[in-house]
Design a protein around this motif. Structure first.
Motif: not given
Length: 385
Positions: A120-121, A172-173, A177-178, A200-202
């Motif tokens: 996955s990475l 990377a951001r 996030s994904k 990135m942040g909610t």
């Protein structure tokens, strides 16, 4: 999965208080970012949550359980460090499997989890390599993979992108996030980079000197900062600030900076009228200062003039460093501008988006007045995206 709560948390080192009674509730599956300048206490918050620092006063909860006296290994968290903290003598596979082996997880389960996470990475082809054979971006993914295989309730990340170059940071951001969307796990992320925080942040918790300055969504932080610190910290280039006085003339509210005057529309003047005659600070974001020849439609403009000192060509926009009356400020303008260094340039300020702060308290005078409107706009935007 679990939420996290900081309840009146204090952290002192000797007689020095570095965290001063913060209370924060982080919802299950939320991506919360601690952001602030160096030394503000954001990493200390993360380390207390991880169990690497003791809480002096107050309580930290993971889910419904108080974890103040719970050992780090029993908190069901996984942490990604700034330095990645990979074992140099182990392969990528061994690094990712190490935590599971300590927990005496069956070998077949370890193998399944490691290979699934590596796939996955995008690092399954690196499992036999050692850290010294990897690039910075690959090491960062291995460190994240080591956390992912444990299936923790909470992911903690302490500036994991600070060692990457600019291009890799952007990639990377998006990757992190994904990852958050795919795993549906609570993420608590620490950074000093407000761009990382905003993208990135909610929600974002802005810290300064161990105190929470504002805890809100990126949209609300940007459009309705609670005080001068938040206004100046969020946004790049930073908000321009002008010392000013509020006065009234012919029924109009005037912001007098000594360099230029702004007339505040009647409909927006309500929260400021109680401060007529007082010293204030006017805040104007660079993107709300436009070349008079290329001002966007639909704004309420207020014209000024200034001298151009520096021009930064950005391709899709131009950053101008301007000076007028001994005051320097920054504007982000249309790339078609004809501005030249040393020339005078007509500018307009979008009155609709200015901020006015109390000089003594540093609080935004329009914060409460705007709060419901801005929160509704943020909610509507969240549904669209």
């Amino acid at each position: 999965m679990a939420g996290v709560t900081f309840r009146n948390v204090v952290k002192r080192f000797g007689n020095t208080s570095v965290i001063k009674g913060i209370t924060i509730e982080i919802a299950d599956k939320e991506f919360l970012v601690f952001v602030g300048p160096s030394g503000c206490g954001k990493t200390t918050c993360l380390r207390m949550l991880a169990g690497l620092e003791e809480v002096t006063e107050g309580e930290i909860l993971i889910g419904d359980r108080i974890v103040n006296n719970v050992a780090p290994k029993d908190r069901d968290i996984a942490m990604v460090f700034q330095s990645y903290a990979l074992y140099p003598h182990m392969t990528v596979y061994e690094n990712m499997a190490f935590g599971l082996r300590l927990r005496k997880t069956p070998k077949n389960v370890i193998d399944e989890r490691v290979r699934e996470a590596a796939k996955s990475l995008g690092i399954e082809h690196l499992l036999d390599r050692r850290p010294r054979q990897l690039s910075g971006g690959q090491r960062q993914r291995v460190a994240v993979g080591r956390a992912v295989v444990r299936n923790p309730s909470v992911f903690l990340m302490d500036e994991p992108l600070s060692n990457l170059d600019a291009k890799l940071r952007v990639e990377a951001r998006a990757f992190i996030s994904k990852l958050h969307q795919r795993l549906g796990t609570t993420f608590v992320y620490v950074t000093h980079d407000q761009t990382e925080a905003m993208t990135m942040g909610t929600r974002i918790c802005v810290l300064n000197a161990g105190e929470v300055q504002q805890l809100d969504s990126p949209y609300v932080l940007y459009h309705n900062p609670r005080n001068i610190f938040v206004a100046g910290f969020i946004g790049s280039p930073a908000m321009n600030f002008f010392d000013a006085t509020l006065r009234e003339s012919d029924g109009n509210l005037i912001v007098d900076t000594g360099v230029f005057n702004l007339v505040i529309p009647q409909v927006k003047a309500v929260p400021y009228r109680a401060h007529i005659g007082k010293k204030v600070v006017l805040g104007v974001r660079p993107e709300d200062m436009h070349d008079v020849d290329y001002q966007p439609p639909g704004i309420t403009p207020s014209p000024i003039e200034s001298s151009v000192e520096v021009i930064e060509q950005m391709g899709n926009e131009i950053i101008l460093y301007l000076e007028e009356g001994g005051k320097q400020f920054v504007a982000r303008v249309d790339p078609r501008t004809t501005a030249r260094i040393g020339n005078r340039l007509g500018m307009v300020i979008n009155i609709d988006n200015v901020h006015i702060f109390d000089t003594e308290t540093t609080l935004s005078l329009g914060y409460e007045h705007k709060r419901e409107q801005i929160a509704a706009e943020a909610k509507a935007r969240a549904k669209v995206h």
